[in-house]
Design a protein around this motif. Sequence first.
Motif, PDB file in Angstrom:
ATOM      1  N   ALA A  47       1.001  -1.152   0.175  1.00  0.00           N
ATOM      2  CA  ALA A  47       0.019   0.070   0.079  1.00  0.00           C
ATOM      3  C   ALA A  47       0.875   1.293  -0.002  1.00  0.00           C
ATOM      4  CB  ALA A  47      -0.855   0.134   1.203  1.00  0.00           C
ATOM      5  N   ARG A  50       2.614   1.527  -3.305  1.00  0.00           N
ATOM      6  CA  ARG A  50       1.748   1.933  -4.521  1.00  0.00           C
ATOM      7  C   ARG A  50       1.336   3.565  -4.398  1.00  0.00           C
ATOM      8  NH1 ARG A  50      -2.450  -3.149  -4.699  1.00  0.00           N
ATOM      9  NH2 ARG A  50      -0.902  -4.977  -4.585  1.00  0.00           N
ATOM     10  N   THR A  82      -4.485   0.624  -4.738  1.00  0.00           N
ATOM     11  CA  THR A  82      -3.908   0.219  -3.355  1.00  0.00           C
ATOM     12  C   THR A  82      -4.939  -0.620  -2.481  1.00  0.00           C
ATOM     13  OG1 THR A  82      -5.111   2.318  -2.663  1.00  0.00           O
ATOM     14  CG2 THR A  82      -2.708   2.681  -2.858  1.00  0.00           C
TER      15      THR A  82
END
Length: 478
Positions: A47, A50, A82
């Motif tokens: 996460a 990205r 994400t």
Amino acid sequence: MRTILLVAADEWRFWRRSRLAMLALGLLLVLVAASATLTALRVANEAEARALLQSEAEETYRSQPDRHPHRMVHYGHYVFRTPPPLAMIDPGVDPVTGQSIFLEGHRQNAAMFADAKTGATAGQLADMSPAVVLSLFAPLLLIAMGYSVMTRERENGTLGPLLAQGVSPLTLIAGKGLALASVAGLTLLPLVLTAAVAISKGETLAATAVFLGSFSLYLLVWCALIIAVSSLSARRASSLTILVVVWILLVLIVPRIAANVAASVAPAQGKIEADFAVLNELRSMGDGHNAADPAFEQLKANLLLQYDVASVEDLPVNFRGIVAETAEADLTAVLNRFAEERMATEVRQVSLLRSFGWISPALALREASMTSAGTGVEAHHKFLRDAEAVRFDFVQGLNRVHAEQLAYADDIKRSSDPEAERRTRVSSENWKVLEDFHFVPPPSDTRVEGALAPLARLGAWFALLFGLVLFSARGLKL
């Protein structure tokens, strides 16, 4: 109630004396905790990575120097999906679908950079997430610890004395069931802790409750099945054999059959075949790079009539830019139609696969888990649609700059006239037509509503097996 608790405590005393039972329980808890920790760290890192890549892609795009706007159409841009907070427990389709898309004019690119290119049924086997561990191995632990809860009493000759002392069959079964359910509850503790982390990262209480409720109900289904089989079996060996065979059927074989049936009933068009079909339809639409293409004669006539001028040179807008904008809109309509047809096929396949949840509780759990977590095929399709909306908006924004800020006379001479080429470079301020992108999974209410159907299937399984447990209690006699 006191008798039920005493029966449950006695069952736990038996398990504590069994090294094998305690070892199996400890190993599963360690496996679930380890998978939860590793998956949470991996998802958190992904996460963060990205989000950083998304920010860098947007900054890189907007920092490009003054250029012809159509060059920026082809320069392109990346968007990243994400993962939602609950992906740290169930990544869903994320390991087997692309997580980024390169956006550019005149085409819709496929999502890229999946962790593993495997089939739909192998998706959850690609990495040992907590959801995979619990759906596969928690039933095996419950079987190992609970297959003899009733047959042991019968074989050891203790069932008769217990009933003679006034312990009713239902009370005895309830105590055994409570002990087995407490084992299931222990296996869920790592999930509960991880879900609390997901809530702290923005997940809603409703979606989290449905997510955890699906796993709880799934394990209760297995508890009821184990109690019923153990109550109806005469010997421990037969009870264990039946339960292991049922586990193989419901957890391994039925999901594979379901995937094959879904692929056969709703076959997906191959990539090469689909690409040729798209190309055949696009051929008749004209080349948006060539304003002299006969396909745009009617467009030219309409513009000349609208502005009451004799030639495209006299138009107050750049005809080449208008052609690019019109061609992109027509091309996108075709691409979107084929994309929606492909996604509709995928939805049909998934729907067929999910309908087997009436036959396999493992499939019902998988649907409820991924839907409530926002990691299912619906979330992937939303990412594709959101990315396409960004692509179309920024391409058309640049096409409008092309049409409104460039002179047609300069535009047609820019390849041969350096001064015309210089005048067709527009300010980089125009690159701000690109909007910031941050993928948001389907809303919590939508996910909760979508999980109701698989929860109903799990509820039906539990009701059926609970009825079987009540029936089995009638066969326990002195």
